[in-house]
Design a protein around this motif. Structure first.
Motif, PDB file in Angstrom:
ATOM      1  N   PRO A   1      60.190 -99.304  94.049  1.00 52.31           N
ATOM      2  CA  PRO A   1      59.893 -99.975  92.784  1.00 52.31           C
ATOM      3  C   PRO A   1      59.466-101.424  93.016  1.00 52.31           C
ATOM      4  N   PRO A   2      58.447-101.886  92.271  1.00 51.54           N
ATOM      5  CA  PRO A   2      57.974-103.261  92.439  1.00 51.54           C
ATOM      6  C   PRO A   2      58.952-104.267  91.842  1.00 51.54           C
ATOM      7  N   ALA A   3      58.728-105.530  92.153  1.00 50.76           N
ATOM      8  CA  ALA A   3      59.531-106.611  91.569  1.00 50.76           C
ATOM      9  C   ALA A   3      59.307-106.634  90.059  1.00 50.76           C
ATOM     10  N   PRO A   4      60.276-107.096  89.283  1.00 53.76           N
ATOM     11  CA  PRO A   4      60.165-107.063  87.821  1.00 53.76           C
ATOM     12  C   PRO A   4      58.932-107.753  87.254  1.00 53.76           C
ATOM     13  N   ASN A   5      58.473-108.833  87.844  1.00 49.33           N
ATOM     14  CA  ASN A   5      57.329-109.558  87.299  1.00 49.33           C
ATOM     15  C   ASN A   5      56.032-109.284  88.044  1.00 49.33           C
ATOM     16  N   GLU A   6      56.033-108.334  88.975  1.00 53.53           N
ATOM     17  CA  GLU A   6      54.845-108.048  89.775  1.00 53.53           C
ATOM     18  C   GLU A   6      53.822-107.258  88.969  1.00 53.53           C
ATOM     19  N   ILE A   7      52.612-107.761  88.926  1.00 52.98           N
ATOM     20  CA  ILE A   7      51.510-107.054  88.271  1.00 52.98           C
ATOM     21  C   ILE A   7      50.782-106.261  89.346  1.00 52.98           C
ATOM     22  N   PHE A   8      50.577-104.964  89.095  1.00 51.41           N
ATOM     23  CA  PHE A   8      49.921-104.098  90.063  1.00 51.41           C
ATOM     24  C   PHE A   8      49.137-103.020  89.325  1.00 51.41           C
ATOM     25  N   ARG A   9      48.434-102.205  90.085  1.00 50.96           N
ATOM     26  CA  ARG A   9      47.670-101.101  89.509  1.00 50.96           C
ATOM     27  C   ARG A   9      48.373 -99.783  89.817  1.00 50.96           C
ATOM     28  N   LEU A  10      48.397 -98.916  88.820  1.00 49.76           N
ATOM     29  CA  LEU A  10      48.976 -97.580  88.940  1.00 49.76           C
ATOM     30  C   LEU A  10      47.839 -96.589  88.764  1.00 49.76           C
ATOM     31  N   GLY A  11      47.685 -95.676  89.716  1.00 49.59           N
ATOM     32  CA  GLY A  11      46.585 -94.722  89.642  1.00 49.59           C
ATOM     33  C   GLY A  11      47.042 -93.298  89.786  1.00 49.59           C
ATOM     34  N   GLY A  12      46.342 -92.399  89.133  1.00 50.07           N
ATOM     35  CA  GLY A  12      46.641 -90.977  89.210  1.00 50.07           C
ATOM     36  C   GLY A  12      45.957 -90.238  88.078  1.00 50.07           C
ATOM     37  N   MET A  13      46.538 -89.126  87.691  1.00 47.13           N
ATOM     38  CA  MET A  13      46.002 -88.304  86.620  1.00 47.13           C
ATOM     39  C   MET A  13      46.897 -88.433  85.387  1.00 47.13           C
ATOM     40  N   VAL A  14      46.291 -88.384  84.206  1.00 50.26           N
ATOM     41  CA  VAL A  14      47.069 -88.397  82.971  1.00 50.26           C
ATOM     42  C   VAL A  14      47.720 -87.027  82.846  1.00 50.26           C
ATOM     43  N   GLU A  15      49.032 -87.002  82.798  1.00 45.60           N
ATOM     44  CA  GLU A  15      49.778 -85.750  82.777  1.00 45.60           C
ATOM     45  C   GLU A  15      49.538 -85.002  81.465  1.00 45.60           C
ATOM     46  N   VAL A  16      49.269 -83.717  81.577  1.00 41.50           N
ATOM     47  CA  VAL A  16      49.006 -82.871  80.416  1.00 41.50           C
ATOM     48  C   VAL A  16      50.252 -82.805  79.529  1.00 41.50           C
ATOM     49  N   GLY A  17      50.056 -82.976  78.224  1.00 43.16           N
ATOM     50  CA  GLY A  17      51.136 -82.875  77.254  1.00 43.16           C
ATOM     51  C   GLY A  17      51.915 -84.152  77.025  1.00 43.16           C
ATOM     52  N   THR A  18      51.515 -85.245  77.674  1.00 36.21           N
ATOM     53  CA  THR A  18      52.275 -86.486  77.523  1.00 36.21           C
ATOM     54  C   THR A  18      51.561 -87.544  76.684  1.00 36.21           C
ATOM     55  N   LEU A  19      50.307 -87.326  76.359  1.00 38.34           N
ATOM     56  CA  LEU A  19      49.531 -88.314  75.603  1.00 38.34           C
ATOM     57  C   LEU A  19      49.990 -88.317  74.152  1.00 38.34           C
ATOM     58  N   SER A  20      50.489 -89.469  73.706  1.00 35.08           N
ATOM     59  CA  SER A  20      51.012 -89.595  72.352  1.00 35.08           C
ATOM     60  C   SER A  20      50.522 -90.898  71.740  1.00 35.08           C
ATOM     61  N   ARG A  21      49.887 -90.801  70.598  1.00 36.31           N
ATOM     62  CA  ARG A  21      49.385 -91.983  69.903  1.00 36.31           C
ATOM     63  C   ARG A  21      50.402 -92.409  68.864  1.00 36.31           C
ATOM     64  N   GLY A  22      50.738 -93.694  68.894  1.00 41.16           N
ATOM     65  CA  GLY A  22      51.718 -94.239  67.967  1.00 41.16           C
ATOM     66  C   GLY A  22      51.045 -94.976  66.830  1.00 41.16           C
ATOM     67  N   GLN A  23      51.753 -95.930  66.264  1.00 42.67           N
ATOM     68  CA  GLN A  23      51.229 -96.736  65.169  1.00 42.67           C
ATOM     69  C   GLN A  23      50.102 -97.631  65.679  1.00 42.67           C
ATOM     70  N   GLY A  24      49.004 -97.687  64.969  1.00 43.37           N
ATOM     71  CA  GLY A  24      47.885 -98.564  65.328  1.00 43.37           C
ATOM     72  C   GLY A  24      47.257 -98.179  66.649  1.00 43.37           C
ATOM     73  N   GLU A  25      47.220 -99.137  67.569  1.00 40.44           N
ATOM     74  CA  GLU A  25      46.585 -98.922  68.868  1.00 40.44           C
ATOM     75  C   GLU A  25      47.599 -98.625  69.966  1.00 40.44           C
ATOM     76  N   SER A  26      48.817 -98.244  69.620  1.00 40.31           N
ATOM     77  CA  SER A  26      49.875 -97.983  70.588  1.00 40.31           C
ATOM     78  C   SER A  26      49.753 -96.558  71.138  1.00 40.31           C
ATOM     79  N   ILE A  27      49.750 -96.432  72.467  1.00 39.54           N
ATOM     80  CA  ILE A  27      49.598 -95.136  73.122  1.00 39.54           C
ATOM     81  C   ILE A  27      50.612 -95.040  74.252  1.00 39.54           C
TER      82      ILE A  27
END
Length: 163
Positions: free
Chosen positions: A48-74
């Motif tokens: 796990p990275p340090a709490p304030n470390e900004i990094f890139r996460l790469g991979g595939m969007v897992e099927v069945g996990t995409l959920s749209r919330g209020q407004g532009e929240s995903i």
């Protein structure tokens, strides 16, 4: 006269060497933050990275996990078919973003959830960044990654040469 020319030549060479060393050091320092390879979910879970470390996460969007919330929240999960990391994003997604598609997100890990500030999606139906393809298996196939012994991350990095 020869002594003066020789001294001047040595001075010019010394100044050029110092300038070259200084410029190389400055370029290296500038690129320290500019080189952003991404980490796969397996790497994030193993180390796990340090709490304030900004990094890139790469991979595939897992099927069945995409959920749209209020407004532009995903919310969704990014997987390398070995591990997955939940992602929270507030903003407009790229047009080609979707489930079972390659993505790279920039942000930081907060209480086990990756809070993204930027989301990148693959360009067309056949394109996948080489790092994503290497991290998830040939052509992004879940079966290719599921049978790989390297799904368990032990500190080595996925190949990124030739990109």
């Amino acid at each position: 006269m020869k002594s003066l020319k020789k001294t001047r030549r040595v001075q010019i060479i010394a100044v050029a060497a110092v300038a070259l060393t200084l410029s190389t050091a400055l370029i290296g320092y500038a690129m320290r933050d500019g080189i952003n390879f991404f980490r796969s979910p397996s790497q994030v879970m193993a180390e796990p990275p340090a709490p304030n470390e900004i990094f890139r996460l790469g991979g595939m969007v897992e099927v069945g996990t995409l959920s749209r919330g209020q407004g532009e929240s995903i919310t969704f999960s990014v997987t390398d078919f070995c591990a997955s990391v939940p992602v929270s994003y507030r903003g407009i997604l790229p047009d080609l973003f979707g489930e079972n598609e390659g993505t790279v997100a920039t942000g930081r890990l907060v209480d086990g959830v990756f809070v993204a500030t930027e989301i990148l999606a693959k360009h067309d139906e056949t394109y996948m960044p080489r790092e994503v393809a290497d991290a998830v298996g040939v052509q992004g196939s879940p079966n290719a990654a599921a049978n790989r012994p390297e799904c368990e991350y032990h500190g080595e990095t996925y190949p990124t040469q030739g990109t």
